[in-house]
Design a protein around this motif. Structure first.
Motif, PDB file in Angstrom:
ATOM      1  N   GLU A  30       0.864  -1.169   0.000  1.00 29.97           N
ATOM      2  CA  GLU A  30       0.000   0.000   0.000  1.00 29.97           C
ATOM      3  C   GLU A  30       0.900   1.218   0.000  1.00 29.97           C
ATOM      4  OE1 GLU A  30      -3.884  -1.294   2.484  1.00 29.97           O
ATOM      5  OE2 GLU A  30      -2.101  -0.906   3.672  1.00 29.97           O
ATOM      6  N   ILE A  31       0.407   2.294  -0.586  1.00 34.26           N
ATOM      7  CA  ILE A  31       1.161   3.544  -0.560  1.00 34.26           C
ATOM      8  C   ILE A  31       0.279   4.675  -0.069  1.00 34.26           C
ATOM      9  CG2 ILE A  31       2.674   2.789  -2.439  1.00 34.26           C
ATOM     10  CD1 ILE A  31       1.231   4.965  -4.171  1.00 34.26           C
ATOM     11  N   ALA A  32       0.920   5.683   0.438  1.00 35.88           N
ATOM     12  CA  ALA A  32       0.272   6.935   0.819  1.00 35.88           C
ATOM     13  C   ALA A  32       1.250   8.041   0.442  1.00 35.88           C
ATOM     14  CB  ALA A  32      -0.028   6.971   2.311  1.00 35.88           C
ATOM     15  N   THR A  33       0.719   9.148  -0.033  1.00 38.22           N
ATOM     16  CA  THR A  33       1.600  10.246  -0.421  1.00 38.22           C
ATOM     17  C   THR A  33       1.576  11.344   0.622  1.00 38.22           C
ATOM     18  OG1 THR A  33      -0.152  11.270  -1.731  1.00 38.22           O
ATOM     19  CG2 THR A  33       1.341   9.794  -2.880  1.00 38.22           C
ATOM     20  N   GLY A  34       2.696  12.003   0.729  1.00 40.58           N
ATOM     21  CA  GLY A  34       2.838  13.146   1.612  1.00 40.58           C
ATOM     22  C   GLY A  34       3.574  14.235   0.851  1.00 40.58           C
ATOM     23  N   THR A  35       3.940  15.283   1.524  1.00 41.85           N
ATOM     24  CA  THR A  35       4.655  16.381   0.897  1.00 41.85           C
ATOM     25  C   THR A  35       6.053  15.920   0.503  1.00 41.85           C
ATOM     26  OG1 THR A  35       3.425  17.920   2.262  1.00 41.85           O
ATOM     27  CG2 THR A  35       5.408  18.765   1.183  1.00 41.85           C
ATOM     28  N   GLY A  36       6.244  15.672  -0.782  1.00 43.90           N
ATOM     29  CA  GLY A  36       7.550  15.294  -1.302  1.00 43.90           C
ATOM     30  C   GLY A  36       7.988  13.876  -1.001  1.00 43.90           C
ATOM     31  N   VAL A  37       7.096  13.052  -0.452  1.00 47.52           N
ATOM     32  CA  VAL A  37       7.489  11.701  -0.062  1.00 47.52           C
ATOM     33  C   VAL A  37       6.357  10.715  -0.332  1.00 47.52           C
ATOM     34  CG1 VAL A  37       6.741  11.939   2.338  1.00 47.52           C
ATOM     35  CG2 VAL A  37       8.599  10.391   1.800  1.00 47.52           C
TER      36      VAL A  37
END
Length: 65
Positions: A30-37
């Motif tokens: 699973e992935i989750a996005t954040g600010t720049g990561v």
């Protein structure tokens, strides 16, 4: 690649699996996005470690996969 982060921090993220993942519970990430990561974890071990990589590194990985 960045170091693993705690599952407490990761619990606040909006996680998702690929639409190509089946519903039978196979081996998925699973992935989750954040600010720049981009945060990456095992879908079967959601309380386990989370790996963080830059968006550029993730894009390079997906482009090669």
């Amino acid at each position: 690649m960045s170091s693993a982060e705690s599952s407490t921090v990761a619990s606040d993220l909006a996680w998702f699996k690929s639409s190509y993942s089946g519903t039978e519970g196979g081996q998925c990430v699973e992935i989750a996005t954040g600010t720049g990561v981009v945060h990456i974890r095992d879908s079967k071990a959601v309380a386990g470690p989370v790996v963080r990589v830059s968006r550029e590194a993730w894009a390079g990985f997906v482009g090669e996969a």
